[in-house]
Design an enzyme around this catalytic site. Structure first.
Site, PDB file in Angstrom:
ATOM      1  CG  HIS A  82      -0.500   0.257   2.598  1.00 42.08           C
ATOM      2  ND1 HIS A  82      -1.484   0.198   3.607  1.00 42.08           N
ATOM      3  CD2 HIS A  82       0.645   0.503   3.199  1.00 42.08           C
ATOM      4  CE1 HIS A  82      -0.696   0.405   4.815  1.00 42.08           C
ATOM      5  NE2 HIS A  82       0.587   0.517   4.411  1.00 42.08           N
ATOM      6  CG  ASP A  83       4.250   2.097   2.647  1.00 45.60           C
ATOM      7  OD1 ASP A  83       3.308   2.711   2.866  1.00 45.60           O
ATOM      8  OD2 ASP A  83       5.292   1.696   3.378  1.00 45.60           O
ATOM      9  CD  GLU A 130      -0.968  -3.937   2.008  1.00 50.43           C
ATOM     10  OE1 GLU A 130      -1.585  -2.741   2.459  1.00 50.43           O
ATOM     11  OE2 GLU A 130       0.192  -3.863   1.707  1.00 50.43           O
ATOM     12  CD  GLU A 169      -4.639   0.787   2.196  1.00 46.40           C
ATOM     13  OE1 GLU A 169      -4.537  -0.432   1.934  1.00 46.40           O
ATOM     14  OE2 GLU A 169      -3.618   1.512   2.868  1.00 46.40           O
TER      15      GLU A 169
END
Ligand SMILES: C[S@@+](CC[C@H](N)C(=O)[O-])C[C@H]1O[C@@H](n2cnc3c(N)ncnc32)[C@H](O)[C@@H]1O
Ligand SMILES: COc1ccc(-c2cc(=O)c3c(O)c(O)c(O)cc3o2)cc1
Length: 339
Positions: free
Chosen positions: A245-246, A274, A305
């Site tokens: 998600h980064d 996640e 996300e």
């Protein structure tokens, strides 16, 4: 109530909404949940004031506000010697807001400045457009030493909460696995918990050299320093928790390909922990997942996300042949992906 009238009520949630978080943050910084817990029974304002070092006059206003929001409970005693005296008690929610539980989440969220601005958004932030050529710069703000320490504490708490959900809901996926490498495992909290819960597993905690050099010794876990964009240690399964998600789709595919290289084609798998955003339906965690997406948009260059469809696109692009989604009653889901 008609729609106009409802809007007049609802607008206050937005107009003053940050204040709830600001005061909850204050209560956590003051250590009110811990003070109530260690007192062991409902506590008077004056005892609470002495315990947390906050003057009664302001503490009274804080507790009035927080009991209104159901964070703490107010009890009025009818004991003969104390008629009408107010005492405060913990609630299930305030217990979860102690610093060793979810409290650091609030402290990190409220953090020096919550930096999503119209200027950033207009410049392409969160759109997937390259806002900066260097995605390795995750943070768009100056981080002082103390805040960095808090962020490390927050990551440790996240690992505990998320790994507990995985252990409770998805134990089957760890059956028969010899080695698991946790890529971006920070100081090894998650893999340490997995090895304890599933003692047949040997764990590898893989993170940047600077991160693992400060990690504590953990039984059954080897710490390995490196860069996931270059290579990932070989194992039967690779776990990626709150890593993808980064990063942008392009860099996620790069990471996933490196993870695929680390496992056996016939028997290996990648385990992704996640959020999965559901744009059609809702459950009780939908709001939290969407809020996490906002946090990631504000604090990374191109992180986000993803929906199930977006996860499938990434995994297809990285060359995985099949994948299974395990939905949990939690902010996160687990995706098993097979080469
Ligand atoms: C958001 S944290 C997630 C930590 C942990 N997995 C969790 O869920 O709590 C991201 C982690 O990725 C690590 N990381 C960032 N870049 C990396 C790289 N190139 N190679 C290995 N680890 C990296 C960071 O040091 C950090 O520990
Ligand atoms: C200043 O306020 C904040 C900035 C950043 C964050 C934050 C929360 C996260 O959950 C998070 C994360 O999961 C992550 O992977 C990351 O790279 C950054 C990050 O930042 C909260 C408050």
């Amino acid at each position: 109530m008609d729609k106009e009238a409802q809007a007049g009520v609802d607008v206050w949630k937005y107009a003053l909404g940050f204040d709830v978080m600001r005061v909850v943050k204050c209560a956590i910084e003051l250590g009110i949940p811990e003070a109530l817990e260690s007192h062991g029974k409902p506590i008077s304002l004056s005892d609470l004031s002495s315990s947390v070092g906050c003057p009664e006059i302001s503490l009274h206003r804080i507790m009035r506000f927080l009991t209104h929001h159901g964070i703490f409970e107010k009890q009025i005693t009818d004991a003969p010697h104390y008629p009408g005296s107010v005492f405060y008690a913990q609630t299930p929610l305030s217990r979860l807001l102690s610093r060793d539980n979810m409290g650091t989440f609030v402290l990190v969220q409220a953090g020096p400045e919550f930096g999503l601005t119209a200027k950033d958004l207009k410049a392409g932030k969160g759109s997937g457009v390259e806002a900066s050529p260097d995605e390795s710069i995750i943070w768009n703000m100056v981080i002082d030493k103390e805040y960095d320490k808090l962020f490390q504490e927050f990551l440790g708490c996240h690992a505990k909460v998320a790994t507990s959900a995985v252990i409770d809901n998805c134990s089957k996926i760890f059956q028969g696995i010899g080695t698991v490498v946790d890529v971006g495992g920070h100081e090894g909290t998650a893999i340490g918990m997995l090895v304890k819960a599933f003692p047949w597993i040997r764990g590898i905690n893989f993170d940047l050299p600077d991160v693992v050099s400060g990690a504590p010794l953990l039984q059954g876990v080897d710490h390995v320093g490196g860069n996931m964009f270059e290579s990932v240690p070989k194992a039967d399964a690779v776990m990626l928790m709150w890593i993808l998600h980064d990063w942008s789709d392009k860099l996620c595919v790069d990471i996933l390909k490196k993870c695929k290289e680390a496992i056996a084609t016939e028997t290996g798998k990648v385990i992704i922990v996640e959020a999965v955003i559901d744009e059609e339906g809702e459950d009780e965690y939908t709001g939290a997942r969407l809020a996490l997406d906002m946090t990631i948009m504000s604090s990374t260059v191109n992180g986000k996300e993803r929906t199930a469809k977006e996860w499938a696109q990434l995994l297809d692009a990285a060359g995985f042949s099949r994948y299974t989604f395990h939905y949990m009653k939690a902010i996160d889901s687990v995706i098993e992906a097979y080469p």
